[in-house]
Write a protein that holds these residues in place. Structure first.
Motif, PDB file in Angstrom:
ATOM      1  N   LYS A 178     -99.901 -15.124  26.965  1.00 19.77           N
ATOM      2  CA  LYS A 178     -98.563 -14.742  26.488  1.00 19.77           C
ATOM      3  C   LYS A 178     -97.880 -13.726  27.396  1.00 19.77           C
ATOM      4  O   LYS A 178     -96.652 -13.648  27.429  1.00 19.77           O
ATOM      5  N   GLN A 179     -98.676 -12.959  28.155  1.00 19.76           N
ATOM      6  CA  GLN A 179     -98.077 -11.953  29.029  1.00 19.76           C
ATOM      7  C   GLN A 179     -97.250 -12.557  30.168  1.00 19.76           C
ATOM      8  O   GLN A 179     -96.464 -11.869  30.803  1.00 19.76           O
ATOM      9  N   PHE A 180     -97.421 -13.862  30.402  1.00 22.63           N
ATOM     10  CA  PHE A 180     -96.660 -14.523  31.460  1.00 22.63           C
ATOM     11  C   PHE A 180     -95.415 -15.231  30.935  1.00 22.63           C
ATOM     12  O   PHE A 180     -94.634 -15.769  31.718  1.00 22.63           O
ATOM     13  N   LEU A 181     -95.223 -15.235  29.626  1.00 26.70           N
ATOM     14  CA  LEU A 181     -94.014 -15.834  29.068  1.00 26.70           C
ATOM     15  C   LEU A 181     -92.790 -15.043  29.515  1.00 26.70           C
ATOM     16  O   LEU A 181     -92.850 -13.824  29.705  1.00 26.70           O
ATOM     17  N   GLN A 182     -91.685 -15.734  29.655  1.00 26.18           N
ATOM     18  CA  GLN A 182     -90.461 -15.103  30.150  1.00 26.18           C
ATOM     19  C   GLN A 182     -89.733 -14.352  29.030  1.00 26.18           C
ATOM     20  O   GLN A 182     -89.557 -14.861  27.920  1.00 26.18           O
ATOM     21  N   LEU A 183     -89.318 -13.150  29.346  1.00 27.84           N
ATOM     22  CA  LEU A 183     -88.493 -12.339  28.469  1.00 27.84           C
ATOM     23  C   LEU A 183     -87.321 -11.837  29.296  1.00 27.84           C
ATOM     24  O   LEU A 183     -87.508 -11.063  30.231  1.00 27.84           O
ATOM     25  N   LYS A 184     -86.119 -12.351  29.001  1.00 26.21           N
ATOM     26  CA  LYS A 184     -84.937 -12.018  29.784  1.00 26.21           C
ATOM     27  C   LYS A 184     -85.157 -12.283  31.278  1.00 26.21           C
ATOM     28  O   LYS A 184     -84.791 -11.483  32.142  1.00 26.21           O
ATOM     29  N   GLY A 185     -85.803 -13.423  31.567  1.00 27.75           N
ATOM     30  CA  GLY A 185     -85.953 -13.855  32.944  1.00 27.75           C
ATOM     31  C   GLY A 185     -87.111 -13.271  33.715  1.00 27.75           C
ATOM     32  O   GLY A 185     -87.288 -13.579  34.897  1.00 27.75           O
ATOM     33  N   GLN A 186     -87.929 -12.437  33.059  1.00 30.13           N
ATOM     34  CA  GLN A 186     -89.078 -11.847  33.727  1.00 30.13           C
ATOM     35  C   GLN A 186     -90.291 -11.906  32.808  1.00 30.13           C
ATOM     36  O   GLN A 186     -90.154 -11.856  31.580  1.00 30.13           O
ATOM     37  N   PRO A 187     -91.507 -11.995  33.368  1.00 24.43           N
ATOM     38  CA  PRO A 187     -92.698 -12.054  32.526  1.00 24.43           C
ATOM     39  C   PRO A 187     -92.837 -10.815  31.645  1.00 24.43           C
ATOM     40  O   PRO A 187     -92.490  -9.698  32.061  1.00 24.43           O
ATOM     41  N   ILE A 188     -93.342 -11.016  30.441  1.00 22.52           N
ATOM     42  CA  ILE A 188     -93.582  -9.904  29.517  1.00 22.52           C
ATOM     43  C   ILE A 188     -94.388  -8.803  30.195  1.00 22.52           C
ATOM     44  O   ILE A 188     -94.103  -7.612  30.038  1.00 22.52           O
ATOM     45  N   LEU A 189     -95.404  -9.191  30.947  1.00 25.06           N
ATOM     46  CA  LEU A 189     -96.265  -8.207  31.611  1.00 25.06           C
ATOM     47  C   LEU A 189     -95.471  -7.303  32.540  1.00 25.06           C
ATOM     48  O   LEU A 189     -95.728  -6.088  32.608  1.00 25.06           O
ATOM     49  N   ILE A 190     -94.505  -7.849  33.247  1.00 23.86           N
ATOM     50  CA  ILE A 190     -93.713  -7.039  34.179  1.00 23.86           C
ATOM     51  C   ILE A 190     -92.898  -6.002  33.424  1.00 23.86           C
ATOM     52  O   ILE A 190     -92.786  -4.841  33.836  1.00 23.86           O
ATOM     53  N   HIS A 191     -92.324  -6.402  32.305  1.00 21.35           N
ATOM     54  CA  HIS A 191     -91.609  -5.433  31.471  1.00 21.35           C
ATOM     55  C   HIS A 191     -92.538  -4.295  31.054  1.00 21.35           C
ATOM     56  O   HIS A 191     -92.133  -3.120  31.042  1.00 21.35           O
ATOM     57  N   ALA A 192     -93.773  -4.639  30.685  1.00 23.15           N
ATOM     58  CA  ALA A 192     -94.721  -3.632  30.209  1.00 23.15           C
ATOM     59  C   ALA A 192     -95.145  -2.671  31.311  1.00 23.15           C
ATOM     60  O   ALA A 192     -95.348  -1.476  31.068  1.00 23.15           O
ATOM     61  N   VAL A 193     -95.264  -3.177  32.531  1.00 19.34           N
ATOM     62  CA  VAL A 193     -95.748  -2.352  33.645  1.00 19.34           C
ATOM     63  C   VAL A 193     -94.630  -1.518  34.262  1.00 19.34           C
ATOM     64  O   VAL A 193     -94.849  -0.372  34.683  1.00 19.34           O
ATOM     65  N   ARG A 194     -93.428  -2.064  34.287  1.00 14.12           N
ATOM     66  CA  ARG A 194     -92.356  -1.425  35.053  1.00 14.12           C
ATOM     67  C   ARG A 194     -92.033  -0.002  34.577  1.00 14.12           C
ATOM     68  O   ARG A 194     -91.690   0.870  35.381  1.00 14.12           O
ATOM     69  N   VAL A 195     -92.134   0.252  33.274  1.00 13.59           N
ATOM     70  CA  VAL A 195     -91.811   1.588  32.774  1.00 13.59           C
ATOM     71  C   VAL A 195     -92.709   2.639  33.419  1.00 13.59           C
ATOM     72  O   VAL A 195     -92.271   3.757  33.714  1.00 13.59           O
ATOM     73  N   PHE A 196     -93.947   2.282  33.699  1.00 18.60           N
ATOM     74  CA  PHE A 196     -94.877   3.229  34.332  1.00 18.60           C
ATOM     75  C   PHE A 196     -94.626   3.315  35.837  1.00 18.60           C
ATOM     76  O   PHE A 196     -94.815   4.377  36.439  1.00 18.60           O
ATOM     77  N   GLN A 197     -94.214   2.226  36.432  1.00 18.29           N
ATOM     78  CA  GLN A 197     -93.811   2.246  37.834  1.00 18.29           C
ATOM     79  C   GLN A 197     -92.661   3.229  38.036  1.00 18.29           C
ATOM     80  O   GLN A 197     -92.592   3.926  39.053  1.00 18.29           O
TER      81      GLN A 197
END
Length: 230
Positions: A23-42
């Motif tokens: 499920k972490q690879f499903l798209q959310l607003k054009g980007q994988p869920i996982l990327i949304h989760a990681v980006r805040v820490f980046q």
């Protein structure tokens, strides 16, 4: 507060999502869920290292995503274990020795904001273990195996637990190693510290910080992001 290490467990298969993939690879607003989760820490100046823990078959894809989205704080993409707890333990061990405080955050929890993360860090100062959670709205009843109600729990004392969760690294590692040595599995990382007697501080979370588990959660996440854009 600086020099934090982040562990993102992302090895779950997400069977309740029914998507046929992690499920972490499903798209959310054009980007994988996982990327949304990681980006805040980046984006956070307090974070030095990020470790993503994935299933063996997903490691190559995760590394491709890390490169594509230029997540240069990700120092390791490592293989998870049979249970989430095993994956977190592997992630903690992959952090460099310089990291003394560890934040664990679900790879399927993509709506944490930088503002809420920094507020959490500020309120967690001085505690060796702290977790995010929200007060439950519904009445919670305890039942037995036959479905008979045995108790009505005091709602004002109950919290639905979220991530991030933050820990002093030595205490988190101690809890994980002791649990692994006897085969004990907790419901989250905080429960391991509770199990060996360390206090855990609860900090108010956010109703929007949902975990994407079902198709309805994905739909709601899209609505929340759309509202934020407005």
């Amino acid at each position: 507060m600086a020099n934090l290490g982040i562990v993102i467990p992302a090895a779950g298969q997400g069977k309740r999502m029914g998507a046929g993939c992690n499920k972490q690879f499903l798209q959310l607003k054009g980007q994988p869920i996982l990327i949304h989760a990681v980006r805040v820490f980046q984006m956070s100046d307090y974070v030095s290292e990020i470790v993503i823990v994935g299933a063996e078959n997903d490691l190559a894809l995760i590394k491709e995503l890390v490169d594509h989205y230029k997540l240069d704080k990700v120092v390791s993409v490592c293989q998870g274990g049979a249970q989430r707890q095993d994956s977190v333990r592997s992630g903690v061990l992959a952090l460099s020795p310089a990291i003394q405080r560890v934040v664990v955050h679900d790879g399927a929890r993509p709506l944490l904001t930088l503002k809420d993360f920094h507020r959490f860090l500020q309120e967690a100062e001085g505690f060796s273990a702290a977790i995010m959670g929200i007060q439950v709205k519904d009445t919670i009843k305890q039942v037995n195996n036959s479905g008979i109600v045995t108790d009505t729990l005091p709602r004002e004392l109950l919290r639905a637990v979220q991530t991030p969760q933050i820990f002093e690294r030595n205490k988190l590692e101690e809890a994980h190693m002791r649990a692994a040595s006897v085969g004990y599995y907790g419901t989250d990382d905080a429960s391991l510290l509770e199990w060996i007697g360390y206090p855990v501080q609860m900090i108010e979370g956010s109703l929007e910080n949902i975990k994407v588990t079902t198709p309805e959660d994905l739909w709601l996440s899209e609505r929340i992001l759309a509202m934020r854009e407005k």
